[in-house]
Design a protein around this motif. Sequence first.
Motif, PDB file in Angstrom:
ATOM      1  N   GLY A 114     -15.464  -8.364   0.431  1.00  0.00           N
ATOM      2  CA  GLY A 114     -14.168  -9.036   0.709  1.00  0.00           C
ATOM      3  C   GLY A 114     -13.862 -10.238  -0.066  1.00  0.00           C
ATOM      4  N   ASP A 151      -4.191  -2.260  -0.366  1.00  0.00           N
ATOM      5  CA  ASP A 151      -4.726  -2.983   0.524  1.00  0.00           C
ATOM      6  C   ASP A 151      -6.566  -3.061   0.139  1.00  0.00           C
ATOM      7  OD1 ASP A 151      -4.979  -5.149   2.070  1.00  0.00           O
ATOM      8  OD2 ASP A 151      -4.173  -4.175   3.754  1.00  0.00           O
ATOM      9  N   VAL A 152      -6.922  -4.099   0.773  1.00  0.00           N
ATOM     10  CA  VAL A 152      -8.386  -4.147   0.792  1.00  0.00           C
ATOM     11  C   VAL A 152      -8.820  -4.627   2.242  1.00  0.00           C
ATOM     12  CG1 VAL A 152     -10.457  -5.213  -0.197  1.00  0.00           C
ATOM     13  CG2 VAL A 152      -8.491  -4.707  -1.516  1.00  0.00           C
ATOM     14  N   GLU A 207     -15.112   0.735  -2.457  1.00  0.00           N
ATOM     15  CA  GLU A 207     -15.255   0.181  -3.737  1.00  0.00           C
ATOM     16  C   GLU A 207     -15.903   0.802  -4.868  1.00  0.00           C
ATOM     17  OE1 GLU A 207     -16.281  -4.398  -5.576  1.00  0.00           O
ATOM     18  OE2 GLU A 207     -16.762  -3.748  -3.292  1.00  0.00           O
ATOM     19  N   TYR A 215      -9.755  -8.448  -4.193  1.00  0.00           N
ATOM     20  CA  TYR A 215      -8.621  -8.012  -3.627  1.00  0.00           C
ATOM     21  C   TYR A 215      -7.493  -8.295  -4.811  1.00  0.00           C
ATOM     22  CZ  TYR A 215      -4.167  -8.205  -0.907  1.00  0.00           C
ATOM     23  OH  TYR A 215      -3.073  -7.916  -0.244  1.00  0.00           O
ATOM     24  N   THR A 264      -5.670  -4.780  -6.239  1.00  0.00           N
ATOM     25  CA  THR A 264      -4.227  -4.771  -5.999  1.00  0.00           C
ATOM     26  C   THR A 264      -3.600  -4.672  -7.487  1.00  0.00           C
ATOM     27  OG1 THR A 264      -3.976  -7.142  -5.676  1.00  0.00           O
ATOM     28  CG2 THR A 264      -3.773  -5.491  -3.890  1.00  0.00           C
ATOM     29  N   ARG A 289     -12.472  -5.278   4.606  1.00  0.00           N
ATOM     30  CA  ARG A 289     -13.908  -5.604   4.538  1.00  0.00           C
ATOM     31  C   ARG A 289     -14.661  -5.107   5.657  1.00  0.00           C
ATOM     32  NH1 ARG A 289     -17.176 -10.279   6.276  1.00  0.00           N
ATOM     33  NH2 ARG A 289     -19.036 -10.262   4.934  1.00  0.00           N
ATOM     34  N   TRP A 301     -12.113 -12.507  -2.675  1.00  0.00           N
ATOM     35  CA  TRP A 301     -10.828 -12.891  -3.067  1.00  0.00           C
ATOM     36  C   TRP A 301     -10.414 -12.267  -4.564  1.00  0.00           C
ATOM     37  CZ3 TRP A 301      -6.164 -13.131  -1.793  1.00  0.00           C
ATOM     38  CH2 TRP A 301      -5.008 -13.542  -2.634  1.00  0.00           C
TER      39      TRP A 301
END
Length: 157
Positions: free
Chosen positions: A110, A125-126, A80, A115, A119, A128, A112
């Motif tokens: 991780g 994709d992500v 990240e 994510y 995207t 964690r 939301w």
Amino acid sequence: MPSLRTVSRPSPVLASQTNGSTTVPLQRIRALLVSPDMEVRRPLLRTLEALSADVIVCSTRAQGEELLSTQTFEIVFCDEHLPDGSYGDLIHSFDSEHGIPRVVVTTRTGEWELYFAATTKGAFDVIRSPWHSRDVQMAVIRALREQDHAASCRAVA
């Protein structure tokens, strides 16, 4: 800092795919791993090697950009946050001439919101950290399936 290149043995997970009664060999996976964090790199590298991936590892966005400008990868795993930018900067630098690989963002949070933001910026994709090897396997399998689907759509058109 030079990149680390690994070559692995065949994997039962990605070595072949059963199509009815016929087994079809899958392509060899080329993966780029962009992470300055050894705690993230080590388990991810082991998992990718177990999947029979040819993996090149680098630590910075600039090194990743240089590799992506000269080589083709099916999938990129990127932290990240990088010492000289972020996964978003790396995605933005893609040259569509060489093909755009699927980018999986690795994170410790991780959340939301990450994510959704990742995207939206073009990440595939992500996952964690700490992750299970199954998370990495599923990301690779999905990326290859989508790549095959996109190629078959282009062939039809």
